[in-house]
Design an enzyme around this catalytic site. Sequence first.
Site, PDB file in Angstrom:
ATOM      1  N   PRO A 112      -7.652 -21.164  17.626  1.00 45.75           N
ATOM      2  CA  PRO A 112      -8.935 -21.445  17.709  1.00 45.75           C
ATOM      3  C   PRO A 112      -9.613 -19.932  16.195  1.00 45.75           C
ATOM      4  CG  PRO A 112      -9.518 -22.683  19.324  1.00 45.75           C
ATOM      5  CD  PRO A 112      -7.772 -21.657  19.556  1.00 45.75           C
ATOM      6  N   GLY A 114     -11.349 -16.407  15.565  1.00 43.88           N
ATOM      7  CA  GLY A 114     -12.072 -15.402  16.048  1.00 43.88           C
ATOM      8  C   GLY A 114     -12.745 -15.821  17.434  1.00 43.88           C
ATOM      9  N   ALA A 115     -12.459 -16.605  18.078  1.00 46.27           N
ATOM     10  CA  ALA A 115     -12.864 -17.101  19.298  1.00 46.27           C
ATOM     11  C   ALA A 115     -12.764 -16.935  20.844  1.00 46.27           C
ATOM     12  CB  ALA A 115     -12.490 -19.219  20.225  1.00 46.27           C
ATOM     13  N   GLY A 116     -11.892 -15.661  20.758  1.00 48.51           N
ATOM     14  CA  GLY A 116     -11.584 -14.632  22.384  1.00 48.51           C
ATOM     15  C   GLY A 116     -10.278 -14.998  22.539  1.00 48.51           C
ATOM     16  N   SER A 119      -6.445 -14.745  17.676  1.00 48.39           N
ATOM     17  CA  SER A 119      -5.845 -15.458  16.701  1.00 48.39           C
ATOM     18  C   SER A 119      -5.196 -14.721  16.001  1.00 48.39           C
ATOM     19  CB  SER A 119      -6.969 -16.625  16.322  1.00 48.39           C
ATOM     20  OG  SER A 119      -8.323 -15.835  16.213  1.00 48.39           O
ATOM     21  N   ALA A 121      -4.501 -11.434  16.156  1.00 48.11           N
ATOM     22  CA  ALA A 121      -2.805 -11.178  16.741  1.00 48.11           C
ATOM     23  C   ALA A 121      -2.077 -11.675  17.029  1.00 48.11           C
ATOM     24  CB  ALA A 121      -3.726 -10.489  18.329  1.00 48.11           C
ATOM     25  N   ALA A 122      -1.698 -12.626  16.932  1.00 54.00           N
ATOM     26  CA  ALA A 122      -1.191 -13.334  16.906  1.00 54.00           C
ATOM     27  C   ALA A 122      -0.257 -14.158  15.733  1.00 54.00           C
ATOM     28  CB  ALA A 122      -1.607 -14.866  17.182  1.00 54.00           C
ATOM     29  N   ASP A 164      -4.336  -6.989  22.275  1.00 56.58           N
ATOM     30  CA  ASP A 164      -4.140  -8.211  22.178  1.00 56.58           C
ATOM     31  C   ASP A 164      -2.637  -8.164  20.813  1.00 56.58           C
ATOM     32  OD1 ASP A 164      -7.375  -9.226  22.046  1.00 56.58           O
ATOM     33  OD2 ASP A 164      -7.179 -10.299  20.230  1.00 56.58           O
TER      34      ASP A 164
HETATM   35  O1  PMV Z   1     -12.344 -11.547  20.815  1.00 56.62           O
HETATM   36  P1  PMV Z   1     -10.518 -11.094  20.655  1.00 56.62           P
HETATM   37  O2  PMV Z   1      -9.714 -11.952  20.986  1.00 56.62           O
HETATM   38  O3  PMV Z   1     -10.484  -9.951  19.396  1.00 56.62           O
HETATM   39  O4  PMV Z   1     -10.572 -10.113  21.899  1.00 56.62           O
HETATM   40  C1  PMV Z   1     -11.941  -8.701  21.428  1.00 56.62           C
HETATM   41  C2  PMV Z   1     -11.231  -7.629  22.360  1.00 56.62           C
HETATM   42  C3  PMV Z   1     -12.034  -6.446  22.416  1.00 56.62           C
HETATM   43  O5  PMV Z   1     -11.844  -5.994  23.887  1.00 56.62           O
HETATM   44  C4  PMV Z   1     -13.835  -6.787  22.482  1.00 56.62           C
HETATM   45  C5  PMV Z   1     -12.224  -5.286  21.191  1.00 56.62           C
HETATM   46  C6  PMV Z   1     -10.598  -4.957  21.607  1.00 56.62           C
HETATM   47  O6  PMV Z   1     -10.160  -4.717  20.530  1.00 56.62           O
HETATM   48  O7  PMV Z   1      -9.923  -5.131  22.460  1.00 56.62           O
END
Ligand code: PMV
Length: 369
Positions: A112, A114-116, A119, A121-122, A164
């Site tokens: 998904p 932008g859901a943590g 995505s 980075a991959a 990430d």
């Molecule tokens: O939501 P994501 O998967 O882009 O993770 C962000 C993680 C943070 O620590 C908030 C920012 C970062 O670049 O580490």
Amino acid sequence: MTVSSAPGKVYLFGEHAVVYGEPAVPCAVERRATVTVSARDDDHVRVRAEDLSLNGFTVEYRGSTGDRPDVDVPAPLVEAAMGYIDAAVDQARAAADAPDAGFDITVESDIPLGAGLGSSAAVVVAGIDAATRELGVELEPRELAERAYQAEHEVQDGQASRADTFCSAMGGAVRVEGDDCRTIDAPPLPFVIGFDGGAGDTGALVSGVRALREEYDFAADTVSTVGDIVRRGEELLAEADPDADDPPEELLSELGRFMDFNHGLLEALGVSSRSLDSMVWAAREAGAYGAKLTGAGGGGCIVSLDPTPETQTALRFTPGCEDAFRAELATEGVRVEVPPDADADAEGEGERERDSDDGNGTETGADSS
Ligand code: PMV
């Protein structure tokens, strides 16, 4: 044509605090972004993205994404997705010393957006890998991670940590503290993920924590307490048997406790949301060993630990949860799915070994666009 894939990730511990030099432990999970790249005869880049939104989209442009074409999907989604792809193209051109290389790119992802779950980075890791291979250059995973980090760093206005991109490139569990990135052993943890169907704005959430930390001592203390929790969690992982098929209950229960603490601290920093909190509580009440939001927060996903089906079932019935699924630890990071074909290799400049400078693509990337 070359096809590469790279996994998404969950944060077992440490998001946000990692931005301020505390350690974090992300774990790659078996949800992958797959990027197909074919070199073109001109310097155009044509991107087709499937599954990134309900509609998917196709865009074609020349040089940089400055001349944005009309496409029938919300502009912010195209901006976000194209920003990452454009930065990945710049990095690949710089790595292969081919500033005018053009590509047809197809992105498919079951992560998904932008859901943590990492995505972007991959997509960036798989995209740089496929595009450089297509140009006859094979990057070591660490150099790939560095270039992917430079790409994310540029798109996210300097607000990205290495967590990430390093995790996606290397796979498995990793530990990131500032520039120090390493892989660590971890047993196969029983991750169950709940997704609220939404996304958080990483840049805004990171800026919010930064402002809070500057204004209030409690927020600065909270960030360093997250660091303490990460270090405790790491000790638990270091003592565990990485080859155990089923991690012992005691380990899961201790890791789960620290995940709960970590979530509470993230909530205090203002990055949780009603739907994330209700999924976290649903998981805990269903018997999960622990649960926390993963990634920037604001919406998106939670991660919990539960070897039984209970948490997944409970999440499916939780208002605000759109999807719940189990995610295995992805032991493999980036991988080539279809290597460059023989003709392309013969036409290209042949395979060149890269010297591993620090991969500072920002400078070289600027020359390339
Ligand atoms: O939501 P994501 O998967 O882009 O993770 C962000 C993680 C943070 O620590 C908030 C920012 C970062 O670049 O580490």
